[in-house]
Motif scaffolding. Sequence first.
Motif, PDB file in Angstrom:
ATOM      1  N   GLU A 117     -53.766  -5.325  -0.183  1.00 17.43           N
ATOM      2  CA  GLU A 117     -53.449  -3.930   0.100  1.00 17.43           C
ATOM      3  C   GLU A 117     -51.972  -3.644  -0.118  1.00 17.43           C
ATOM      4  N   ASP A 118     -51.119  -4.513   0.395  1.00 17.72           N
ATOM      5  CA  ASP A 118     -49.686  -4.329   0.254  1.00 17.72           C
ATOM      6  C   ASP A 118     -49.260  -4.424  -1.211  1.00 17.72           C
ATOM      7  N   PHE A 119     -49.780  -5.395  -1.932  1.00 19.12           N
ATOM      8  CA  PHE A 119     -49.433  -5.563  -3.349  1.00 19.12           C
ATOM      9  C   PHE A 119     -49.856  -4.351  -4.159  1.00 19.12           C
ATOM     10  N   ASN A 120     -51.074  -3.878  -3.933  1.00 19.33           N
ATOM     11  CA  ASN A 120     -51.613  -2.782  -4.742  1.00 19.33           C
ATOM     12  C   ASN A 120     -50.908  -1.448  -4.499  1.00 19.33           C
ATOM     13  N   LYS A 121     -50.216  -1.327  -3.376  1.00 15.70           N
ATOM     14  CA  LYS A 121     -49.463  -0.098  -3.112  1.00 15.70           C
ATOM     15  C   LYS A 121     -48.295   0.063  -4.077  1.00 15.70           C
ATOM     16  N   ARG A 122     -47.741  -1.053  -4.536  1.00 13.85           N
ATOM     17  CA  ARG A 122     -46.497  -0.988  -5.307  1.00 13.85           C
ATOM     18  C   ARG A 122     -46.611  -1.493  -6.743  1.00 13.85           C
ATOM     19  N   TYR A 123     -47.690  -2.172  -7.068  1.00 10.80           N
ATOM     20  CA  TYR A 123     -47.819  -2.721  -8.419  1.00 10.80           C
ATOM     21  C   TYR A 123     -49.114  -2.240  -9.054  1.00 10.80           C
ATOM     22  N   GLU A 124     -48.980  -1.604 -10.199  1.00  8.04           N
ATOM     23  CA  GLU A 124     -50.168  -1.126 -10.911  1.00  8.04           C
ATOM     24  C   GLU A 124     -50.802  -2.222 -11.748  1.00  8.04           C
ATOM     25  N   VAL A 125     -49.987  -3.167 -12.227  1.00  7.61           N
ATOM     26  CA  VAL A 125     -50.463  -4.231 -13.112  1.00  7.61           C
ATOM     27  C   VAL A 125     -50.484  -5.549 -12.339  1.00  7.61           C
ATOM     28  N   ARG A 126     -51.616  -6.240 -12.392  1.00  2.62           N
ATOM     29  CA  ARG A 126     -51.765  -7.518 -11.678  1.00  2.62           C
ATOM     30  C   ARG A 126     -51.373  -8.673 -12.601  1.00  2.62           C
ATOM     31  N   SER A 127     -50.174  -8.618 -13.109  1.00  4.64           N
ATOM     32  CA  SER A 127     -49.707  -9.600 -14.077  1.00  4.64           C
ATOM     33  C   SER A 127     -49.078 -10.797 -13.381  1.00  4.64           C
ATOM     34  N   GLU A 128     -48.889 -11.857 -14.145  1.00  8.92           N
ATOM     35  CA  GLU A 128     -48.228 -13.045 -13.620  1.00  8.92           C
ATOM     36  C   GLU A 128     -46.846 -12.700 -13.077  1.00  8.92           C
ATOM     37  N   ARG A 129     -46.066 -11.958 -13.863  1.00  7.10           N
ATOM     38  CA  ARG A 129     -44.701 -11.641 -13.456  1.00  7.10           C
ATOM     39  C   ARG A 129     -44.671 -10.829 -12.165  1.00  7.10           C
ATOM     40  N   ASN A 130     -45.553  -9.843 -12.056  1.00  6.06           N
ATOM     41  CA  ASN A 130     -45.575  -9.022 -10.851  1.00  6.06           C
ATOM     42  C   ASN A 130     -45.984  -9.829  -9.627  1.00  6.06           C
ATOM     43  N   VAL A 131     -46.972 -10.719  -9.787  1.00 10.20           N
ATOM     44  CA  VAL A 131     -47.417 -11.552  -8.663  1.00 10.20           C
ATOM     45  C   VAL A 131     -46.291 -12.477  -8.208  1.00 10.20           C
ATOM     46  N   VAL A 132     -45.635 -13.130  -9.172  1.00 10.34           N
ATOM     47  CA  VAL A 132     -44.559 -14.060  -8.821  1.00 10.34           C
ATOM     48  C   VAL A 132     -43.388 -13.313  -8.182  1.00 10.34           C
ATOM     49  N   LYS A 133     -43.051 -12.153  -8.743  1.00 11.36           N
ATOM     50  CA  LYS A 133     -41.977 -11.344  -8.163  1.00 11.36           C
ATOM     51  C   LYS A 133     -42.328 -10.937  -6.731  1.00 11.36           C
ATOM     52  N   TYR A 134     -43.557 -10.517  -6.502  1.00  2.47           N
ATOM     53  CA  TYR A 134     -43.998 -10.098  -5.165  1.00  2.47           C
ATOM     54  C   TYR A 134     -43.873 -11.252  -4.170  1.00  2.47           C
ATOM     55  N   ILE A 135     -44.260 -12.442  -4.593  1.00  2.00           N
ATOM     56  CA  ILE A 135     -44.273 -13.593  -3.692  1.00  2.00           C
ATOM     57  C   ILE A 135     -42.870 -14.134  -3.430  1.00  2.00           C
TER      58      ILE A 135
ATOM     59  N   ALA B 229     -38.388  -7.434  -1.687  1.00  2.00           N
ATOM     60  CA  ALA B 229     -37.749  -7.155  -0.399  1.00  2.00           C
ATOM     61  C   ALA B 229     -38.664  -6.420   0.561  1.00  2.00           C
ATOM     62  N   LYS B 230     -39.691  -5.734   0.024  1.00  2.00           N
ATOM     63  CA  LYS B 230     -40.616  -4.991   0.870  1.00  2.00           C
ATOM     64  C   LYS B 230     -41.829  -5.816   1.296  1.00  2.00           C
ATOM     65  N   ASN B 231     -41.940  -7.019   0.770  1.00  2.00           N
ATOM     66  CA  ASN B 231     -43.008  -7.928   1.178  1.00  2.00           C
ATOM     67  C   ASN B 231     -42.478  -8.800   2.307  1.00  2.00           C
ATOM     68  N   SER B 232     -42.976  -8.592   3.496  1.00  2.00           N
ATOM     69  CA  SER B 232     -42.447  -9.310   4.665  1.00  2.00           C
ATOM     70  C   SER B 232     -42.639 -10.820   4.560  1.00  2.00           C
ATOM     71  N   SER B 233     -43.588 -11.261   3.713  1.00  2.00           N
ATOM     72  CA  SER B 233     -43.864 -12.689   3.573  1.00  2.00           C
ATOM     73  C   SER B 233     -43.264 -13.301   2.319  1.00  2.00           C
ATOM     74  N   SER B 234     -42.449 -12.527   1.581  1.00  2.00           N
ATOM     75  CA  SER B 234     -41.831 -13.087   0.374  1.00  2.00           C
ATOM     76  C   SER B 234     -40.893 -14.225   0.760  1.00  2.00           C
ATOM     77  N   VAL B 235     -40.591 -15.070  -0.197  1.00  2.00           N
ATOM     78  CA  VAL B 235     -39.722 -16.214   0.064  1.00  2.00           C
ATOM     79  C   VAL B 235     -38.361 -15.760   0.577  1.00  2.00           C
ATOM     80  N   ILE B 236     -37.783 -14.749  -0.046  1.00  2.00           N
ATOM     81  CA  ILE B 236     -36.453 -14.311   0.369  1.00  2.00           C
ATOM     82  C   ILE B 236     -36.467 -13.763   1.800  1.00  2.00           C
TER      83      ILE B 236
END
Length: 307
Positions: free
Chosen positions: A55-73, A77-84
Amino acid sequence: MLSRVAERVYWTARYLERVENTARLLSVFNSLLLDLPRGVDLNWYNLVIITGSEEDFNKRYEVRSERNVVKYIISDAKNSSSVINTMRWIKENVRTSRDVVPIETWELINELYIFVRQNLQSGINKSTRHEFLDQLVVSCQQIVGLMGGIMIRDAGWYFLRLGHNIERADMVTRFLDVGAAVIMNDDDSPNREQIVWGNVLSSASAGQAYLKTTGSLVNGPEVVEFLIENPLFPRSVRFCLSGVKECIDRLPRNRKLTLSVKEVLAHSTRAFDYTQLGQEFRDHLNEIQMRISGLHNEVSENWFAVE
């Protein structure tokens, strides 16, 4: 020990283990890209599903690409569970509990935080991702090893180990879920089982231990049984939950939790047909994750909701 300090120590351990195992999860997919035949559609979005972030990913990313997934993870900054963001929480928890954890831990965590912040793009880019992820794993192990080598075995230590083992047990089921997801989405590649499950073993640094214990070639059912049920391997679900029980037994006001962890351990290692590693197996993993989450809630209510 103050409950708020115990909670910070507990979460420091969980977050350190989460950063390390997030790096390991990404490494699985990175390795599979190289090992599986060209043309295999490796669905990186499975990582978003496995971490429960659709749900959180789909709010901000239209394309489910490798780059978008890796960037999200890694760097979102808006993903509370991201590495950073997880690194920020580790830093804050250690900063406010430096009288419990070794002083040297603060320096190492600051160094790791600076490394992550300065090298986020390296983690996203394919050409430099391996080195970035490898450094995350090594640094987290260094910090955990330091604490294990010099911390006095008091309540602070047992809350640290409690968080460590709960998080690791949960993350091991996610490694297995990655393997099952890839197998279900690819029916035709030659040697796919050996490639996929070999990478799952590597992600848990379990290859040597698996071969030593089973003496057999890599195959799905034996890999899964080893990573769930082996009582001696430190990354198996059984070993981690046994570690949770040991920590709970050493802490005060533990009667209810002792019973709860026994139930979770019994359910997680109950008889299951590991020759069938399809959707039923993934449902089984999800149920284990839910029970581990329930155990965490009980820990929080028992020790952290009081002052």
